[in-house]
Write an enzyme that holds these catalytic residues in place. Structure first.
Site, PDB file in Angstrom:
ATOM      1  CG  ASN A  48      28.490  28.987  10.053  1.00 25.41           C
ATOM      2  OD1 ASN A  48      28.444  29.415  11.119  1.00 25.41           O
ATOM      3  ND2 ASN A  48      28.287  29.798   9.045  1.00 25.41           N
ATOM      4  CG  HIS A 134      19.715  33.217   6.482  1.00 29.58           C
ATOM      5  ND1 HIS A 134      19.913  33.239   4.874  1.00 29.58           N
ATOM      6  CD2 HIS A 134      20.814  33.446   6.884  1.00 29.58           C
ATOM      7  CE1 HIS A 134      21.012  33.263   4.552  1.00 29.58           C
ATOM      8  NE2 HIS A 134      21.785  33.539   5.788  1.00 29.58           N
ATOM      9  CD  GLU A 180      17.437  30.721  10.463  1.00 26.88           C
ATOM     10  OE1 GLU A 180      18.295  30.639  11.293  1.00 26.88           O
ATOM     11  OE2 GLU A 180      17.241  31.750   9.868  1.00 26.88           O
ATOM     12  CB  SER A 184      22.043  31.631  11.381  1.00 25.94           C
ATOM     13  OG  SER A 184      21.230  33.026  11.097  1.00 25.94           O
ATOM     14  CG  ASP A 209      17.213  27.231   6.767  1.00 25.34           C
ATOM     15  OD1 ASP A 209      18.134  26.552   6.797  1.00 25.34           O
ATOM     16  OD2 ASP A 209      17.264  28.487   6.135  1.00 25.34           O
ATOM     17  CG  HIS A 212      23.207  27.586  11.645  1.00 27.25           C
ATOM     18  ND1 HIS A 212      24.611  27.746  11.561  1.00 27.25           N
ATOM     19  CD2 HIS A 212      22.568  28.565  10.757  1.00 27.25           C
ATOM     20  CE1 HIS A 212      24.574  28.990  10.603  1.00 27.25           C
ATOM     21  NE2 HIS A 212      23.667  29.348   9.912  1.00 27.25           N
ATOM     22  CE  LYS A 243      25.695  28.575   7.098  1.00 27.79           C
ATOM     23  NZ  LYS A 243      24.465  29.294   6.941  1.00 27.79           N
TER      24      LYS A 243
HETATM   25  C1  LIG Z   1      23.943  29.969   5.732  1.00 27.32           C
HETATM   26  C2  LIG Z   1      22.354  30.071   5.766  1.00 27.32           C
HETATM   27  C3  LIG Z   1      21.662  29.897   4.597  1.00 27.32           C
HETATM   28  C4  LIG Z   1      22.457  29.965   3.174  1.00 27.32           C
HETATM   29  O1  LIG Z   1      23.075  28.748   2.787  1.00 27.32           O
HETATM   30  P1  LIG Z   1      24.439  29.084   1.818  1.00 27.32           P
HETATM   31  O2  LIG Z   1      24.673  27.785   1.350  1.00 27.32           O
HETATM   32  O3  LIG Z   1      25.296  29.643   2.642  1.00 27.32           O
HETATM   33  O4  LIG Z   1      23.910  29.891   0.928  1.00 27.32           O
HETATM   34  C5  LIG Z   1      20.609  29.659   4.686  1.00 27.32           C
HETATM   35  N1  LIG Z   1      19.749  29.605   5.957  1.00 27.32           N
HETATM   36  C6  LIG Z   1      20.202  29.742   7.156  1.00 27.32           C
HETATM   37  C7  LIG Z   1      19.669  29.769   8.409  1.00 27.32           C
HETATM   38  C8  LIG Z   1      21.875  30.026   6.995  1.00 27.32           C
HETATM   39  O5  LIG Z   1      22.413  30.353   8.028  1.00 27.32           O
END
Ligand SMILES: *Cc1c(COP(=O)(O)O)cnc(C)c1O
Length: 397
Positions: A48, A134, A180, A184, A209, A212, A243
């Site tokens: 990512n 997620h 989101e 993801s 969120d 990505h 990411k």
């Molecule tokens: C990776 C991810 C997270 C978690 O983030 P980390 O910093 O890896 O703990 C939260 N939400 C989504 C949609 C993700 O893809």
């Protein structure tokens, strides 16, 4: 073997039979276009690290300098004595980047979701989430004890039905909608404008969120909320620094009041040692870089690769919404076999299975980055073409 151990062994065996067993692969190189596994260089389509910042000299140098200036560890939780300057610099940089009053960082995005949702919601409240959010959001919703309602993926009418239900059924509590922005494991985008309009109609809050999407969308690469012009109508924006930002950690941004409240109530923030200062400094450097001319160029490179891949494998009319391209196989063992075949040809593409996605929805998840070349995309396309002739149900979206 005692009974407990026998039970655990039994569960592991069942995972193997179902094609769901996972194992760690030791990587002997930094993250990047190529990674070294078991003595072999593999072309990497699993990361990512969309903008190829994880080993960028600006981040590495910022991390090294912070380690020299502030030490390897933070010594305590931020509220005890570990609130080192690099965390404050990072939070100021995130708030300025995102255009919010304030920001708070956590050790991970997972901890950010867990701390924020459990701080805000209790058993009198209602949380409404997209079916594909997620695991950290689902876990947070369950841990907090709020009433959990799930709406069908990106389905506005279903979301409205849940919001209507919430407004009729809540007594004292509040309602929070969580989605989101870019999903993801499917790489598609949420209809944020319409979701914002709905949550406003029903007086709910919205948490988005952008794990990505941060660094990838919008004129200033702030995220999909910026691209769609709805940033200032979203109460809680969260994401990860691990990411596209190439570092490590999670963030939440919004009003000063929200951040003040989380400092006082988010248990994953309060009861956890602050992250290493090097991670914060690397993330701050990444946010600067993303906003620079170089950041813009990296972003453009990434989208070029995505467009090339779309033309190579998909219906050119189909929208390409993100650098995440799932190739759905369905069967778990078939996905693992496909990933193994690709690895034998020098390509690392992960097989994603339950519980990361639903049972029977196993897939190869291709992620493109700014470090890939057009030749890399062509190599991948050829290998997938060979695979397709061997596996009948390999479907590109
Ligand atoms: C990776 C991810 C997270 C978690 O983030 P980390 O910093 O890896 O703990 C939260 N939400 C989504 C949609 C993700 O893809």
């Amino acid at each position: 073997m005692n009974l407990f151990a026998a039970e655990i062994q039994h569960r592991l065996d069942a995972l193997r039979v179902a094609g769901l067993h996972r194992e760690l692969r030791r990587v002997a190189s930094p993250q990047g276009r190529q990674i070294e596994i078991a003595g072999r260089e593999l072309l990497n389509f699993s990361s990512n690290d969309y903008l190829a910042l994880a080993k960028h000299p600006a981040l590495v140098e910022a991390a090294a300098k912070a380690a020299r200036d502030f030490g390897a560890g933070a010594g305590a939780s931020r509220l005890i004595c570990g609130s080192l300057a690099p965390f404050h610099e990072l939070e100021e940089a995130i708030a300025a980047f995102k255009g919010t009053e304030a920001a708070l960082t956590f050790s991970t995005g997972y901890a950010a979701a867990l701390g924020t949702i459990t701080a805000l919601l209790g058993k009198d409240d209602i949380i409404i989430v997209d079916k594909l959010v997620h695991a950290c959001i689902v876990d947070a919703a369950k841990l907090g004890g709020a009433k959990l309602r799930v709406f069908a993926h990106n389905h506005l009418a279903d979301l409205e039905e849940k919001l209507r239900w919430a407004s009729e059924n809540k007594t004292a509590g509040q309602t929070l909608v969580v989605t989101e922005s870019i999903f993801s494991m499917d790489g598609d985008a949420a209809p944020l404008r319409e979701i914002v309009a709905l949550k406003e109609k029903y007086g709910a809050w919205l948490m988005v969120d952008e794990a990505h999407a941060t660094g990838l969308y919008g004129p200033n690469r702030r995220g999909l909320a910026e691209a769609l012009g709805v940033s200032d109508r979203i109460e809680i924006q969260m994401g990860t620094l691990g990411k596209a930002l190439g570092a490590s950690g999670g963030y939440v941004c919004g009003s000063r009041m929200l951040v003040d409240y989380l400092v006082n109530r988010a248990r994953s923030f309060i009861f956890s040692t602050a992250p290493v200062p090097a991670a914060a400094a690397a993330a701050t450097a990444a946010i600067k870089l993303v906003q620079s001319a170089e950041g813009k160029t990296l972003n453009e490179q990434l989208w070029q690769r995505a467009v090339e891949f779309k033309f190579a494998i998909r219906n050119p009319q189909s929208a390409i919404e993100s650098p995440i391209i799932p190739l759905i196989l369905g069967d778990e063992s078939a996905a693992v076999a496909a990933a193994t075949k690709l690895r034998e040809q020098g390509l690392f593409v992960p097989a994603i299975r339950y519980p990361t996605v639903a049972r029977g929805a196993a897939r190869l998840r291709v992620t493109l980055t700014a470090a890939h070349t057009s030749d890399d995309v062509a190599t991948l396309t050829r290998a997938l073409g060979d695979l397709k002739s061997g596996i009948s149900n390999l479907k590109a979206p």
